[in-house]
Each structure stands twice: as C-alpha cells, then as structure tokens.
Write a protein that holds these residues in place. Structure first.
Motif, PDB file in Angstrom:
ATOM      1  N   THR A 156     -42.089  64.278 -54.276  1.00 53.30           N
ATOM      2  CA  THR A 156     -40.979  64.193 -55.211  1.00 53.30           C
ATOM      3  C   THR A 156     -41.067  65.404 -56.115  1.00 53.30           C
ATOM      4  OG1 THR A 156     -39.744  62.739 -56.698  1.00 53.30           O
ATOM      5  CG2 THR A 156     -42.144  62.801 -56.984  1.00 53.30           C
ATOM      6  N   THR A 159     -35.635  65.663 -60.076  1.00 56.00           N
ATOM      7  CA  THR A 159     -34.451  65.425 -59.251  1.00 56.00           C
ATOM      8  C   THR A 159     -33.252  66.194 -59.794  1.00 56.00           C
ATOM      9  OG1 THR A 159     -33.749  63.509 -60.534  1.00 56.00           O
ATOM     10  CG2 THR A 159     -35.282  63.111 -58.701  1.00 56.00           C
ATOM     11  N   GLN A 186     -34.842  70.098 -56.890  1.00 54.88           N
ATOM     12  CA  GLN A 186     -34.774  69.230 -55.718  1.00 54.88           C
ATOM     13  C   GLN A 186     -34.240  69.986 -54.502  1.00 54.88           C
ATOM     14  OE1 GLN A 186     -32.749  65.481 -56.252  1.00 54.88           O
ATOM     15  NE2 GLN A 186     -32.617  65.060 -54.077  1.00 54.88           N
ATOM     16  N   THR A 190     -36.606  70.491 -51.260  1.00 54.66           N
ATOM     17  CA  THR A 190     -36.154  69.847 -50.023  1.00 54.66           C
ATOM     18  C   THR A 190     -36.022  70.858 -48.894  1.00 54.66           C
ATOM     19  OG1 THR A 190     -34.995  68.131 -51.278  1.00 54.66           O
ATOM     20  CG2 THR A 190     -34.321  68.446 -48.996  1.00 54.66           C
ATOM     21  N   PHE A 199     -38.246  64.104 -49.101  1.00 56.69           N
ATOM     22  CA  PHE A 199     -38.103  64.163 -50.558  1.00 56.69           C
ATOM     23  C   PHE A 199     -37.711  62.770 -51.042  1.00 56.69           C
ATOM     24  CE2 PHE A 199     -36.284  64.604 -54.685  1.00 56.69           C
ATOM     25  CZ  PHE A 199     -36.979  65.651 -55.281  1.00 56.69           C
ATOM     26  N   LEU A 200     -38.538  62.197 -51.900  1.00 47.54           N
ATOM     27  CA  LEU A 200     -38.315  60.850 -52.414  1.00 47.54           C
ATOM     28  C   LEU A 200     -37.906  60.947 -53.879  1.00 47.54           C
ATOM     29  CD1 LEU A 200     -41.400  59.085 -50.803  1.00 47.54           C
ATOM     30  CD2 LEU A 200     -39.105  59.418 -49.859  1.00 47.54           C
ATOM     31  N   ALA A 201     -36.673  60.549 -54.174  1.00 46.21           N
ATOM     32  CA  ALA A 201     -36.128  60.721 -55.519  1.00 46.21           C
ATOM     33  C   ALA A 201     -36.530  59.609 -56.477  1.00 46.21           C
ATOM     34  CB  ALA A 201     -34.601  60.813 -55.447  1.00 46.21           C
ATOM     35  N   GLY A 202     -36.958  58.482 -55.951  1.00 47.72           N
ATOM     36  CA  GLY A 202     -37.332  57.384 -56.827  1.00 47.72           C
ATOM     37  C   GLY A 202     -36.117  56.660 -57.383  1.00 47.72           C
ATOM     38  N   VAL A 220     -45.494  60.051 -55.888  1.00 45.15           N
ATOM     39  CA  VAL A 220     -45.580  60.041 -54.428  1.00 45.15           C
ATOM     40  C   VAL A 220     -46.917  60.630 -54.014  1.00 45.15           C
ATOM     41  CG1 VAL A 220     -44.606  60.915 -52.263  1.00 45.15           C
ATOM     42  CG2 VAL A 220     -43.082  60.216 -54.128  1.00 45.15           C
ATOM     43  N   ARG A 229     -41.894  63.309 -61.027  1.00 44.82           N
ATOM     44  CA  ARG A 229     -40.604  63.934 -61.293  1.00 44.82           C
ATOM     45  C   ARG A 229     -40.469  64.567 -62.664  1.00 44.82           C
ATOM     46  NH1 ARG A 229     -37.343  58.535 -60.546  1.00 44.82           N
ATOM     47  NH2 ARG A 229     -39.015  58.036 -62.021  1.00 44.82           N
TER      48      ARG A 229
END
Length: 257
Positions: A156, A159, A186, A190, A199-202, A220, A229
């Motif tokens: 992550t 974002t 981001q 990515t 990519f994990l934005a939460g 993450v 983040r």
C-alpha cells in the motif's frame, strides 16, 4: 542496526517518530542517514505552522508531536550519516517515512538511497515504508531483474483519494504542497507492480489509529516488507514492523547458534 532514511527535511513527524519509538523502546539500535549527513527536521507545517482552520485535522497530533520531540533529542538523530557513508553490512533493517513537502524529493530522487533500499530489500532484511516513502521502494531497482523491488509484491502507500483530498482542501493557498509530483503516489507505485491488484488501498474512509488502538490502522505485510498509507496508520505500522525486526533478530540468533 536499523537505519532510518530521512530526506534533507520536510518528512512527516508521525511517520518517523512512532516507528522509531517502538523500536527504541524495544531495545533496538536505530540510526539515521540523510543526503549530506546533516540533521534533518520534519515538515514545519506539520509541527508548528499549521493549516489555519484545518489544523485539527491535518496537523500532527499532540501525542505524536511529543514523540517527535523525543526523537529530535536522540543522540543518533543528532549525528546522522550521509547516504554515501552508510556501510550496508552494518544494516539489519531499513525504514522510510514519507511526507508531502518538496524536501522529500532529496530522498526519493537520490540514486544512492534507492540503491541502499534495493540492497537491503533483496537481502530479505526487515523493510518498512509509509506514504511517500513507498515511492523510494517503487524506484529502487533489483539489479538481478532491472525491475522495481516491489514487482511481484503486495503493497500500500498514500492513496490517490487521500492525496487529492488534502490537495483540494488546501490548494487555493498552499498550491502544490500536497502534490509532490504530478502523478499521484498510488499511480506511480501501482505502475511498478506486477499486477495492479497488488496495490491494496485499504478502507475508503480511513480512521486514525492510536497507541491504545493500533488496530484502527491499515498496513500490508508481504514477506520481509511492510507498508502503510498515512500518519493515521503508523501505530499499526510500528507494531507490524517491530514484529518483523524481532522475528529477524530471533532467526539470526538461531542461525548463529
């Protein structure tokens, strides 16, 4: 020795101080490196200047600011190495905080810092990064592949939603303060990944964590690497990174035995 890579200035105080305090309070040695080996202070807007009526939401919180003041009294903080003078053989872990202001570029665009990150990362040592700090990971190239060390990993970072919200709230008097680069964090991170889904934005509506409630934060973990983040994730991030460092230290003792 856990090394914190700092820019010449303008990093986020929470993102540096909270993980530092977790490591130091657990008995780990933490040292610092900056571009020219000079003491690097956090973004003054986050520590002193504020954001007018938005300060209660955007400035560093009181508890985290107190932790940052403690950091600035640390003897190793007051005697940083330059990136070029760091001996990679001395490093047992690496951490990279983020920040929005222009001074962050002195870290993110530095080839020596990128090479240090890549070396530590590919050796499997504990690595942590948050917010814009993940850009250093995205830009660090694995010499064996020529790709970012994040290629094939999950991560992550700040974002686009968080970055553009801060920019839209402040751009009429702070200009590009919240836009360090034209491409969002981001987007750049990515682009360095093997799969955009890595990519994990939460949660879309992030909630700030606290020392008492680190579970509110989002981080993450992928192997030897943990990312987060924004400052609101840093108590969770600190706990996750400390666990990585402890696991590595225990493994080193086992291997030496």
């Amino acid at each position: 020795m856990i090394l914190f890579l700092l820019p010449a200035g303008d990093y986020d105080p929470t993102e540096a101080a909270v993980p530092w305090a977790a490591l130091r309070d657990a008995g780990f040695e933490v040292r610092f490196a900056t571009p020219g080996g000079k003491v690097a202070l956090a973004d003054p807007r986050l520590t002193d200047l504020g954001f007018s009526w938005l300060s209660p939401w955007l400035m560093t919180r009181r508890a985290e600011l107190a932790t940052y003041r403690r950091l600035t009294d640390d003897r190793w903080f007051l005697a940083p190495s330059s990136y070029a003078d760091v001996d990679p053989a001395d490093i047992t872990g690496l951490f990279v905080p983020g920040g929005h202001a222009a001074g962050m570029r002195t870290l993110l665009e530095d080839a020596t810092a990128q090479q240090l990150f890549a070396r530590v990362f590919t050796q499997g040592l504990p690595v942590g990064a948050v917010c814009h700090g993940v850009l250093l990971a995205a830009r660090a190239k694995d010499p064996a592949t020529g790709r970012s060390v994040l290629h094939g990993r999950r991560t992550t970072a700040l974002t686009s939603l968080l970055e553009l919200t801060g920019w839209n709230l402040t751009r009429f008097w702070l200009g590009r303060y919240y836009r360090t680069y034209r491409t969002t964090v981001q987007q750049e991170v990515t682009a360095a990944l093997a799969d955009p889904g890595h990519f994990l934005a939460g949660p879309p509506l992030p909630v700030r964590d606290t020392a008492a409630r680190p579970g509110r934060g989002f981080a993450v973990k992928d192997g030897n690497y943990v990312s987060a983040r924004w400052p609101g994730d840093c108590h969770r991030l600190a706990a996750e990174y400390l666990a990585l460092v402890r696991a590595h230290a225990a493994g080193a003792v086992h291997r030496s035995g």
